[in-house]
Motif scaffolding. Structure first.
Motif, PDB file in Angstrom:
ATOM      1  N   LEU A  91       2.623 -16.763 -18.907  1.00 64.66           N
ATOM      2  CA  LEU A  91       1.965 -17.134 -17.652  1.00 64.66           C
ATOM      3  C   LEU A  91       0.493 -16.755 -17.607  1.00 64.66           C
ATOM      4  N   HIS A  92      -0.011 -16.185 -18.684  1.00 63.55           N
ATOM      5  CA  HIS A  92      -1.423 -15.798 -18.712  1.00 63.55           C
ATOM      6  C   HIS A  92      -2.298 -17.029 -18.533  1.00 63.55           C
ATOM      7  N   GLY A  93      -3.166 -16.976 -17.540  1.00 65.92           N
ATOM      8  CA  GLY A  93      -4.075 -18.090 -17.278  1.00 65.92           C
ATOM      9  C   GLY A  93      -3.512 -19.163 -16.366  1.00 65.92           C
ATOM     10  N   VAL A  94      -2.249 -19.045 -15.975  1.00 62.17           N
ATOM     11  CA  VAL A  94      -1.635 -20.017 -15.076  1.00 62.17           C
ATOM     12  C   VAL A  94      -1.809 -19.510 -13.648  1.00 62.17           C
ATOM     13  N   THR A  95      -2.362 -20.352 -12.794  1.00 65.45           N
ATOM     14  CA  THR A  95      -2.612 -19.929 -11.415  1.00 65.45           C
ATOM     15  C   THR A  95      -1.346 -20.050 -10.572  1.00 65.45           C
ATOM     16  N   LEU A  96      -1.316 -19.295  -9.482  1.00 69.78           N
ATOM     17  CA  LEU A  96      -0.197 -19.384  -8.549  1.00 69.78           C
ATOM     18  C   LEU A  96      -0.092 -20.792  -7.976  1.00 69.78           C
ATOM     19  N   GLU A  97      -1.235 -21.413  -7.740  1.00 63.35           N
ATOM     20  CA  GLU A  97      -1.225 -22.784  -7.222  1.00 63.35           C
ATOM     21  C   GLU A  97      -0.535 -23.734  -8.205  1.00 63.35           C
ATOM     22  N   ALA A  98      -0.810 -23.582  -9.488  1.00 69.32           N
ATOM     23  CA  ALA A  98      -0.182 -24.437 -10.495  1.00 69.32           C
ATOM     24  C   ALA A  98       1.328 -24.217 -10.531  1.00 69.32           C
ATOM     25  N   ILE A  99       1.748 -22.964 -10.414  1.00 65.92           N
ATOM     26  CA  ILE A  99       3.177 -22.650 -10.404  1.00 65.92           C
ATOM     27  C   ILE A  99       3.839 -23.283  -9.184  1.00 65.92           C
ATOM     28  N   LEU A 100       3.200 -23.125  -8.008  1.00 65.18           N
ATOM     29  CA  LEU A 100       3.758 -23.722  -6.791  1.00 65.18           C
ATOM     30  C   LEU A 100       3.825 -25.239  -6.887  1.00 65.18           C
ATOM     31  N   ASN A 101       2.784 -25.858  -7.427  1.00 68.42           N
ATOM     32  CA  ASN A 101       2.800 -27.317  -7.581  1.00 68.42           C
ATOM     33  C   ASN A 101       3.960 -27.763  -8.462  1.00 68.42           C
ATOM     34  N   GLN A 102       4.227 -27.047  -9.526  1.00 67.57           N
ATOM     35  CA  GLN A 102       5.338 -27.405 -10.415  1.00 67.57           C
ATOM     36  C   GLN A 102       6.682 -27.203  -9.728  1.00 67.57           C
ATOM     37  N   LEU A 103       6.821 -26.108  -8.981  1.00 75.27           N
ATOM     38  CA  LEU A 103       8.070 -25.868  -8.253  1.00 75.27           C
ATOM     39  C   LEU A 103       8.314 -26.940  -7.196  1.00 75.27           C
ATOM     40  N   VAL A 104       7.267 -27.308  -6.468  1.00 76.05           N
ATOM     41  CA  VAL A 104       7.392 -28.342  -5.440  1.00 76.05           C
ATOM     42  C   VAL A 104       7.742 -29.683  -6.084  1.00 76.05           C
ATOM     43  N   ALA A 105       7.118 -30.003  -7.187  1.00 76.87           N
ATOM     44  CA  ALA A 105       7.408 -31.272  -7.871  1.00 76.87           C
ATOM     45  C   ALA A 105       8.857 -31.312  -8.355  1.00 76.87           C
ATOM     46  N   HIS A 106       9.350 -30.182  -8.806  1.00 82.97           N
ATOM     47  CA  HIS A 106      10.712 -30.138  -9.353  1.00 82.97           C
ATOM     48  C   HIS A 106      11.788 -30.071  -8.268  1.00 82.97           C
ATOM     49  N   TYR A 107      11.610 -29.171  -7.285  1.00 83.04           N
ATOM     50  CA  TYR A 107      12.637 -28.930  -6.273  1.00 83.04           C
ATOM     51  C   TYR A 107      12.367 -29.595  -4.935  1.00 83.04           C
ATOM     52  N   GLY A 108      11.093 -29.750  -4.579  1.00 82.45           N
ATOM     53  CA  GLY A 108      10.731 -30.243  -3.248  1.00 82.45           C
ATOM     54  C   GLY A 108      10.670 -29.091  -2.254  1.00 82.45           C
ATOM     55  N   TRP A 109       9.900 -29.307  -1.174  1.00 75.90           N
ATOM     56  CA  TRP A 109       9.710 -28.250  -0.169  1.00 75.90           C
ATOM     57  C   TRP A 109      11.014 -27.835   0.486  1.00 75.90           C
ATOM     58  N   ALA A 110      11.840 -28.810   0.846  1.00 74.56           N
ATOM     59  CA  ALA A 110      13.072 -28.501   1.580  1.00 74.56           C
ATOM     60  C   ALA A 110      13.989 -27.598   0.759  1.00 74.56           C
ATOM     61  N   GLU A 111      14.173 -27.920  -0.502  1.00 81.03           N
ATOM     62  CA  GLU A 111      15.049 -27.112  -1.353  1.00 81.03           C
ATOM     63  C   GLU A 111      14.462 -25.721  -1.594  1.00 81.03           C
TER      64      GLU A 111
END
Length: 54
Positions: free
Chosen positions: A10-30
């Motif tokens: 995770l070195h160099g990966v921003t929290l925003e990038a992680i959140l964007n990937q989680l949202v793309a995969h699961y969606g906000w509701a999930e």
């Protein structure tokens, strides 16, 4: 100064990038069902990931 960190995927990966990937995969509701974090459960915070990341 940037250091090599071969054992830190995770070195160099921003929290925003992680959140964007989680949202793309699961969606906000999930994410809201699985993680009790206010920004996943309230529409106003969904509009701004930077606010959510804070």
């Amino acid at each position: 100064m940037t250091q090599e960190q071969p054992n830190n995927p995770l070195h160099g990966v921003t929290l925003e990038a992680i959140l964007n990937q989680l949202v793309a995969h699961y969606g906000w509701a999930e994410l809201g069902r699985q993680i009790d974090i206010r920004c996943f459960n309230y529409v106003g915070a969904r509009l701004n990931l930077t606010t959510c990341a804070r």
